[in-house]
Scaffold this motif. Structure first.
Motif, PDB file in Angstrom:
ATOM      1  N   GLY A 197      51.270 -10.746  47.986  1.00 52.82           N
ATOM      2  CA  GLY A 197      51.148 -10.269  49.352  1.00 52.82           C
ATOM      3  C   GLY A 197      51.656  -8.858  49.566  1.00 52.82           C
ATOM      4  N   VAL A 198      51.803  -8.089  48.492  1.00 47.03           N
ATOM      5  CA  VAL A 198      52.255  -6.705  48.602  1.00 47.03           C
ATOM      6  C   VAL A 198      51.064  -5.863  49.040  1.00 47.03           C
ATOM      7  N   ARG A 199      51.227  -5.148  50.134  1.00 42.32           N
ATOM      8  CA  ARG A 199      50.154  -4.327  50.690  1.00 42.32           C
ATOM      9  C   ARG A 199      50.441  -2.849  50.448  1.00 42.32           C
ATOM     10  N   PHE A 200      49.387  -2.093  50.237  1.00 35.99           N
ATOM     11  CA  PHE A 200      49.478  -0.657  50.042  1.00 35.99           C
ATOM     12  C   PHE A 200      48.695   0.033  51.146  1.00 35.99           C
ATOM     13  N   ASP A 201      49.365   0.897  51.890  1.00 39.57           N
ATOM     14  CA  ASP A 201      48.690   1.643  52.948  1.00 39.57           C
ATOM     15  C   ASP A 201      48.202   2.999  52.456  1.00 39.57           C
ATOM     16  N   GLY A 202      48.655   3.387  51.313  1.00 37.65           N
ATOM     17  CA  GLY A 202      48.286   4.689  50.790  1.00 37.65           C
ATOM     18  C   GLY A 202      48.300   4.669  49.283  1.00 37.65           C
ATOM     19  N   PRO A 203      48.765   5.767  48.688  1.00 38.98           N
ATOM     20  CA  PRO A 203      48.796   5.856  47.223  1.00 38.98           C
ATOM     21  C   PRO A 203      49.688   4.774  46.603  1.00 38.98           C
ATOM     22  N   PHE A 204      49.449   4.582  45.358  1.00 43.45           N
ATOM     23  CA  PHE A 204      50.211   3.620  44.571  1.00 43.45           C
ATOM     24  C   PHE A 204      51.699   3.946  44.636  1.00 43.45           C
ATOM     25  N   SER A 205      52.553   2.916  44.664  1.00 44.85           N
ATOM     26  CA  SER A 205      54.000   3.135  44.763  1.00 44.85           C
ATOM     27  C   SER A 205      54.758   2.166  43.863  1.00 44.85           C
ATOM     28  N   LEU A 206      55.690   2.683  43.072  1.00 45.92           N
ATOM     29  CA  LEU A 206      56.540   1.825  42.240  1.00 45.92           C
ATOM     30  C   LEU A 206      57.522   1.024  43.076  1.00 45.92           C
ATOM     31  N   ASP A 207      57.716   1.413  44.334  1.00 51.11           N
ATOM     32  CA  ASP A 207      58.629   0.686  45.215  1.00 51.11           C
ATOM     33  C   ASP A 207      58.039  -0.643  45.686  1.00 51.11           C
ATOM     34  N   ALA A 208      56.740  -0.811  45.552  1.00 50.48           N
ATOM     35  CA  ALA A 208      56.083  -2.056  45.953  1.00 50.48           C
ATOM     36  C   ALA A 208      56.215  -3.075  44.823  1.00 50.48           C
ATOM     37  N   GLN A 209      57.163  -3.990  44.972  1.00 53.10           N
ATOM     38  CA  GLN A 209      57.484  -4.947  43.909  1.00 53.10           C
ATOM     39  C   GLN A 209      57.225  -6.376  44.358  1.00 53.10           C
ATOM     40  N   CYS A 210      56.812  -7.239  43.439  1.00 48.57           N
ATOM     41  CA  CYS A 210      56.714  -8.669  43.714  1.00 48.57           C
ATOM     42  C   CYS A 210      58.126  -9.244  43.744  1.00 48.57           C
ATOM     43  N   ALA A 211      58.390 -10.063  44.735  1.00 44.48           N
ATOM     44  CA  ALA A 211      59.726 -10.641  44.875  1.00 44.48           C
ATOM     45  C   ALA A 211      59.985 -11.763  43.872  1.00 44.48           C
ATOM     46  N   ASP A 212      58.950 -12.511  43.511  1.00 39.59           N
ATOM     47  CA  ASP A 212      59.108 -13.669  42.626  1.00 39.59           C
ATOM     48  C   ASP A 212      58.531 -13.359  41.245  1.00 39.59           C
ATOM     49  N   ARG A 213      59.401 -13.194  40.255  1.00 41.39           N
ATOM     50  CA  ARG A 213      58.949 -12.850  38.904  1.00 41.39           C
ATOM     51  C   ARG A 213      58.189 -13.979  38.227  1.00 41.39           C
ATOM     52  N   ARG A 214      58.317 -15.226  38.709  1.00 42.73           N
ATOM     53  CA  ARG A 214      57.507 -16.322  38.144  1.00 42.73           C
ATOM     54  C   ARG A 214      56.047 -16.155  38.534  1.00 42.73           C
ATOM     55  N   VAL A 215      55.802 -15.624  39.714  1.00 42.18           N
ATOM     56  CA  VAL A 215      54.427 -15.411  40.176  1.00 42.18           C
ATOM     57  C   VAL A 215      53.809 -14.228  39.445  1.00 42.18           C
ATOM     58  N   LEU A 216      54.534 -13.113  39.375  1.00 42.08           N
ATOM     59  CA  LEU A 216      54.048 -11.940  38.652  1.00 42.08           C
ATOM     60  C   LEU A 216      55.232 -11.115  38.185  1.00 42.08           C
ATOM     61  N   ASP A 217      55.416 -11.068  36.875  1.00 45.37           N
ATOM     62  CA  ASP A 217      56.458 -10.232  36.278  1.00 45.37           C
ATOM     63  C   ASP A 217      55.778  -8.977  35.758  1.00 45.37           C
ATOM     64  N   HIS A 218      56.026  -7.884  36.437  1.00 42.37           N
ATOM     65  CA  HIS A 218      55.409  -6.616  36.050  1.00 42.37           C
ATOM     66  C   HIS A 218      56.459  -5.575  35.701  1.00 42.37           C
ATOM     67  N   GLY A 219      57.610  -6.031  35.264  1.00 40.12           N
ATOM     68  CA  GLY A 219      58.660  -5.108  34.850  1.00 40.12           C
ATOM     69  C   GLY A 219      59.529  -4.642  35.995  1.00 40.12           C
ATOM     70  N   GLN A 220      59.668  -5.478  37.024  1.00 38.74           N
ATOM     71  CA  GLN A 220      60.481  -5.116  38.186  1.00 38.74           C
ATOM     72  C   GLN A 220      61.889  -4.682  37.796  1.00 38.74           C
ATOM     73  N   ASP A 221      62.466  -5.369  36.829  1.00 39.01           N
ATOM     74  CA  ASP A 221      63.842  -5.059  36.434  1.00 39.01           C
ATOM     75  C   ASP A 221      63.964  -3.668  35.801  1.00 39.01           C
ATOM     76  N   GLN A 222      62.847  -3.103  35.372  1.00 43.77           N
ATOM     77  CA  GLN A 222      62.848  -1.759  34.783  1.00 43.77           C
ATOM     78  C   GLN A 222      62.249  -0.744  35.757  1.00 43.77           C
ATOM     79  N   HIS A 223      62.052  -1.152  37.018  1.00 45.41           N
ATOM     80  CA  HIS A 223      61.387  -0.341  38.043  1.00 45.41           C
ATOM     81  C   HIS A 223      60.093   0.229  37.473  1.00 45.41           C
ATOM     82  N   SER A 224      59.252  -0.693  37.026  1.00 39.34           N
ATOM     83  CA  SER A 224      58.006  -0.329  36.363  1.00 39.34           C
ATOM     84  C   SER A 224      56.881  -1.199  36.910  1.00 39.34           C
TER      85      SER A 224
END
Length: 114
Positions: A42-69
């Protein structure tokens, strides 16, 4: 962890939906992770891509949140490769090469050997 294999590729892993996505360079990876974050988290983007837009639940999608990636650089364990759906997108090799040449003409940096 010292025992984990670090890879040149990047990965998106969902333990909830049992998939591994392999991110390859210059093949639309930013668009893919943006879609996954929207569809699964449910992360929405209103403009350009942003590394600040992170999934809260790593079981649903782990995309390297802990490495800010936006992808994991650590290869998932072998048991996940055997039991999860694995996907990747590739790009036409000629189109990728032309894109790289254009990029190197406008960019400075070590990546282009300059």
């Amino acid at each position: 962890d010292a025992g984990e294999a670090r890879s040149a590729a990047c990965y998106w892993v969902s333990d909830e939906y049992k998939f591994i996505g392999v991110k390859l360079a210059k093949s639309g990876g930013s668009s893919i992770v943006k879609f996954l974050k929207d569809a699964l988290c449910g992360v929405r983007f209103d403009g350009p891509f942003s590394l600040d837009a992170q999934c809260a639940d790593r079981r649903v999608l782990d995309h390297g949140q802990d490495q800010h990636s936006d992808c994991q650089h650590t290869m998932p364990p072998a048991e996940k490769w055997r039991s999860y759906f694995v996907f990747a997108f590739v790009r036409n090799p000629l189109a990728r090469r032309l894109s790289m040449v254009r990029y190197c003409r406008i960019a400075d940096g070590d990546w282009c050997g300059g």
